[in-house]
Design an enzyme around this catalytic site. Structure first.
Site, short mmCIF file in Angstrom:
data_model
loop_
_atom_site.label_atom_id
_atom_site.label_comp_id
_atom_site.label_asym_id
_atom_site.label_seq_id
_atom_site.Cartn_x
_atom_site.Cartn_y
_atom_site.Cartn_z
N CYS A 63 -14.17 -5.62 20.91
CA CYS A 63 -14.37 -6.49 19.75
C CYS A 63 -13.64 -5.89 18.56
O CYS A 63 -13.69 -4.67 18.34
CB CYS A 63 -15.86 -6.59 19.45
SG CYS A 63 -16.26 -7.58 18.00
N LEU A 64 -12.96 -6.72 17.78
CA LEU A 64 -12.22 -6.22 16.62
C LEU A 64 -13.15 -5.59 15.58
O LEU A 64 -12.71 -4.80 14.76
CB LEU A 64 -11.39 -7.34 15.99
CG LEU A 64 -10.26 -7.89 16.87
CD1 LEU A 64 -9.56 -9.06 16.18
CD2 LEU A 64 -9.24 -6.81 17.22
N GLY A 90 -9.59 -13.15 20.06
CA GLY A 90 -10.60 -14.03 19.47
C GLY A 90 -11.12 -13.45 18.18
O GLY A 90 -11.05 -12.23 17.97
N HIS A 134 -18.04 -14.63 23.91
CA HIS A 134 -18.08 -13.52 22.95
C HIS A 134 -18.04 -14.05 21.51
O HIS A 134 -18.86 -13.65 20.66
CB HIS A 134 -16.88 -12.60 23.24
CG HIS A 134 -16.72 -11.45 22.31
ND1 HIS A 134 -16.71 -10.14 22.73
CD2 HIS A 134 -16.55 -11.39 20.96
CE1 HIS A 134 -16.55 -9.33 21.68
NE2 HIS A 134 -16.45 -10.07 20.60
N GLU A 135 -17.10 -14.95 21.26
CA GLU A 135 -16.94 -15.44 19.87
C GLU A 135 -18.12 -16.32 19.45
O GLU A 135 -18.57 -16.24 18.32
CB GLU A 135 -15.62 -16.20 19.72
CG GLU A 135 -14.36 -15.38 20.02
CD GLU A 135 -14.33 -14.01 19.37
OE1 GLU A 135 -14.90 -13.84 18.26
OE2 GLU A 135 -13.76 -13.08 19.97
N GLN A 174 -16.66 -12.50 11.13
CA GLN A 174 -15.93 -11.23 11.15
C GLN A 174 -14.96 -11.08 9.98
O GLN A 174 -14.43 -9.99 9.76
CB GLN A 174 -15.15 -11.09 12.47
CG GLN A 174 -16.05 -10.89 13.68
CD GLN A 174 -15.21 -10.75 14.92
OE1 GLN A 174 -14.82 -11.73 15.52
NE2 GLN A 174 -14.92 -9.52 15.31
N HIS A 220 -21.03 -14.33 18.35
CA HIS A 220 -20.92 -13.82 16.97
C HIS A 220 -21.60 -14.76 15.98
O HIS A 220 -22.14 -14.32 14.96
CB HIS A 220 -19.45 -13.68 16.56
CG HIS A 220 -18.81 -12.37 16.90
ND1 HIS A 220 -19.27 -11.16 16.40
CD2 HIS A 220 -17.72 -12.06 17.64
CE1 HIS A 220 -18.49 -10.17 16.85
NE2 HIS A 220 -17.54 -10.69 17.61
NI NI Z 1 -16.09 -9.69 18.63
#
Ligand code: NI
Length: 156
Positions: free
Chosen positions: A89-90, A46, A131-132, A51, A135
């Site tokens: 998380c990236l 995701g 999660h996304e 991000q 953000h």
């Molecule tokens: Ni994330």
């Protein structure tokens, strides 16, 4: 398509609130394609627009191979059950934590075709949607992690 740079923890943009997408134009379509490419290149499941430095309410999620969800202005409209699983998380490389999430969520969102859809996902899909979408309000998974994991607890 282009691979974009992923913003890392410490950059204040990650704490900002994203604004709704009002018009789905070519720039939004290109951003969506670039986000999918960037997520895949990073082996993520995701990615939120913030991000990659764009404060727009837009996320991509891919928990099943070659089935990416591109969600514009996504909103969780139903939550059921509970799960406590490991999440990363990236934007927070090498950090993992056990989060508190609903087991199943229903998300209402707009696709690139401009129409509204809903999807219900459980398990990993529910975690990824939550999660996304978090953000988009400047929330990171560690904010509501039940506990963070030590590196030697993480299975790769
Ligand atoms: Ni994330």
């Amino acid at each position: 398509m282009a691979k974009l740079n992923i913003v890392k923890e410490g950059d204040p943009i990650l704490r900002k609130k994203s604004r709704p997408v009002e018009v789905i134009d070519d720039r939004i379509k290109t951003l969506a394609a670039d986000m999918v490419e960037t997520m895949r290149a990073a082996n993520g499941c995701g990615l939120a627009a913030v991000q990659v430095g764009k404060l727009r309410r837009m996320v991509v999620v891919e928990v099943e191979e070659d089935k990416p969800y591109i969600m514009i202005n996504p909103e969780i409209i139903k939550r059921e059950g509970k799960q406590n699983e490991a999440e990363g998380c990236l934007s927070l490389p090498d950090q993992w934590g056990i989060t508190d999430r609903p087991m199943t969520v229903t998300v209402r969102y707009t696709k690139l075709d401009g129409k509204q859809y809903t999807v219900t996902g459980s398990g990993l899909a529910a975690r990824a949607f939550c999660h996304e979408i978090d953000h988009l309000d400047g929330i990171l998974f560690k904010d509501n992690a039940v506990r963070m994991l030590d590196p030697d607890e993480v299975e790769h």
